[in-house]
Motif scaffolding. Structure first.
Motif, PDB file in Angstrom:
ATOM      1  N   SER A 190      57.083  81.433  90.586  1.00  0.00           N
ATOM      2  CA  SER A 190      57.165  80.203  91.356  1.00  0.00           C
ATOM      3  C   SER A 190      57.962  79.112  90.644  1.00  0.00           C
ATOM      4  O   SER A 190      58.742  78.393  91.271  1.00  0.00           O
ATOM      5  CB  SER A 190      55.750  79.711  91.664  1.00  0.00           C
ATOM      6  OG  SER A 190      55.785  78.592  92.505  1.00  0.00           O
ATOM      7  N   LEU A 191      57.808  79.010  89.333  1.00  0.00           N
ATOM      8  CA  LEU A 191      58.576  78.006  88.584  1.00  0.00           C
ATOM      9  C   LEU A 191      60.067  78.338  88.620  1.00  0.00           C
ATOM     10  O   LEU A 191      60.908  77.454  88.767  1.00  0.00           O
ATOM     11  CB  LEU A 191      58.076  77.899  87.140  1.00  0.00           C
ATOM     12  CG  LEU A 191      58.773  76.853  86.275  1.00  0.00           C
ATOM     13  CD1 LEU A 191      58.701  75.463  86.905  1.00  0.00           C
ATOM     14  CD2 LEU A 191      58.167  76.836  84.878  1.00  0.00           C
TER      15      LEU A 191
ATOM     16  N   ASN B 262      57.142  77.078  97.957  1.00  0.00           N
ATOM     17  CA  ASN B 262      58.451  76.808  97.353  1.00  0.00           C
ATOM     18  C   ASN B 262      59.584  77.473  98.125  1.00  0.00           C
ATOM     19  O   ASN B 262      60.718  77.004  98.089  1.00  0.00           O
ATOM     20  CB  ASN B 262      58.482  77.278  95.899  1.00  0.00           C
ATOM     21  CG  ASN B 262      57.568  76.465  95.025  1.00  0.00           C
ATOM     22  OD1 ASN B 262      57.590  75.240  95.065  1.00  0.00           O
ATOM     23  ND2 ASN B 262      56.730  77.132  94.252  1.00  0.00           N
TER      24      ASN B 262
ATOM     25  N   GLN C 287      61.396  77.257  91.856  1.00  0.00           N
ATOM     26  CA  GLN C 287      61.598  75.806  91.872  1.00  0.00           C
ATOM     27  C   GLN C 287      62.889  75.433  91.147  1.00  0.00           C
ATOM     28  O   GLN C 287      63.651  74.577  91.620  1.00  0.00           O
ATOM     29  CB  GLN C 287      60.411  75.097  91.204  1.00  0.00           C
ATOM     30  CG  GLN C 287      59.146  75.138  92.013  1.00  0.00           C
ATOM     31  CD  GLN C 287      57.961  74.541  91.247  1.00  0.00           C
ATOM     32  OE1 GLN C 287      58.128  73.889  90.232  1.00  0.00           O
ATOM     33  NE2 GLN C 287      56.770  74.802  91.744  1.00  0.00           N
ATOM     34  N   GLN C 288      63.148  76.067  90.017  1.00  0.00           N
ATOM     35  CA  GLN C 288      64.385  75.804  89.286  1.00  0.00           C
ATOM     36  C   GLN C 288      65.600  76.187  90.130  1.00  0.00           C
ATOM     37  O   GLN C 288      66.587  75.457  90.177  1.00  0.00           O
ATOM     38  CB  GLN C 288      64.411  76.587  87.972  1.00  0.00           C
ATOM     39  CG  GLN C 288      63.425  76.101  86.953  1.00  0.00           C
ATOM     40  CD  GLN C 288      63.383  77.002  85.732  1.00  0.00           C
ATOM     41  OE1 GLN C 288      63.512  78.219  85.834  1.00  0.00           O
ATOM     42  NE2 GLN C 288      63.201  76.391  84.567  1.00  0.00           N
TER      43      GLN C 288
ATOM     44  N   SER D 193      65.690  76.364  93.400  1.00  0.00           N
ATOM     45  CA  SER D 193      65.764  75.419  94.511  1.00  0.00           C
ATOM     46  C   SER D 193      66.492  74.144  94.090  1.00  0.00           C
ATOM     47  O   SER D 193      67.311  73.602  94.837  1.00  0.00           O
ATOM     48  CB  SER D 193      64.352  75.101  95.009  1.00  0.00           C
ATOM     49  OG  SER D 193      64.401  74.288  96.147  1.00  0.00           O
ATOM     50  N   ALA D 194      66.223  73.675  92.880  1.00  0.00           N
ATOM     51  CA  ALA D 194      66.903  72.477  92.379  1.00  0.00           C
ATOM     52  C   ALA D 194      68.401  72.720  92.223  1.00  0.00           C
ATOM     53  O   ALA D 194      69.220  71.861  92.579  1.00  0.00           O
ATOM     54  CB  ALA D 194      66.297  72.051  91.042  1.00  0.00           C
TER      55      ALA D 194
END
Length: 130
Positions: A56-57, A87, A60-61, A63-64
């Motif tokens: 998940s992290l 996410n 998120q990275q 996605s950024a």
């Protein structure tokens, strides 16, 4: 081009096989992946993979990076039996907002990779020149 890869656990072997099959195309591009997916791609193909965080992290990275228009193509092999991660909504939303093509299964991934090989996605590079 910057190509990002993510795969749910039971789709990682399929992702590795996909990358083996299209290694000759992928080797000319910059590969980014969530950590476990990227490690599997690297071991299967020898391709250099920029590794993000796990799970998940990592999503998120990624996605950024998509939100900042740093990714040109996303391939995400999802398992429909896995509960949807919130996410993912942002990931796909950022792809839509930034006109980044993405595939969520092997059929659409093959279409995008073959298009990449033909030069159909060259318009992404033209956008960066403006």
């Amino acid at each position: 081009m910057n190509i990002a890869f993510i795969a749910h656990d039971n789709k990682k072997e399929l992702m590795a096989s996909f990358c083996i099959a299209y290694k000759s195309i992928l080797q000319d591009h910059h590969i980014i992946a969530t950590r476990s997916t990227g490690i599997m791609i690297n071991k299967a193909t020898g391709l250099n993979v920029n590794l993000l965080a796990y799970g998940s992290l990592g999503a998120q990275q990624l996605s950024a990076r998509i939100a900042c228009d740093e990714i040109d193509l996303l391939i995400y092999f999802r398992d429909s039996n896995v509960e949807e991660d919130p996410n993912n909504y942002l990931l796909f939303k950022h792809c839509d907002v930034n006109n980044i093509p993405f595939a969520t299964n092997i059929a659409s991934a093959e279409v995008l990779i073959k298009g990449l090989e033909r030069g159909d996605l060259a318009w992404r590079e033209l956008l960066r020149q403006d």
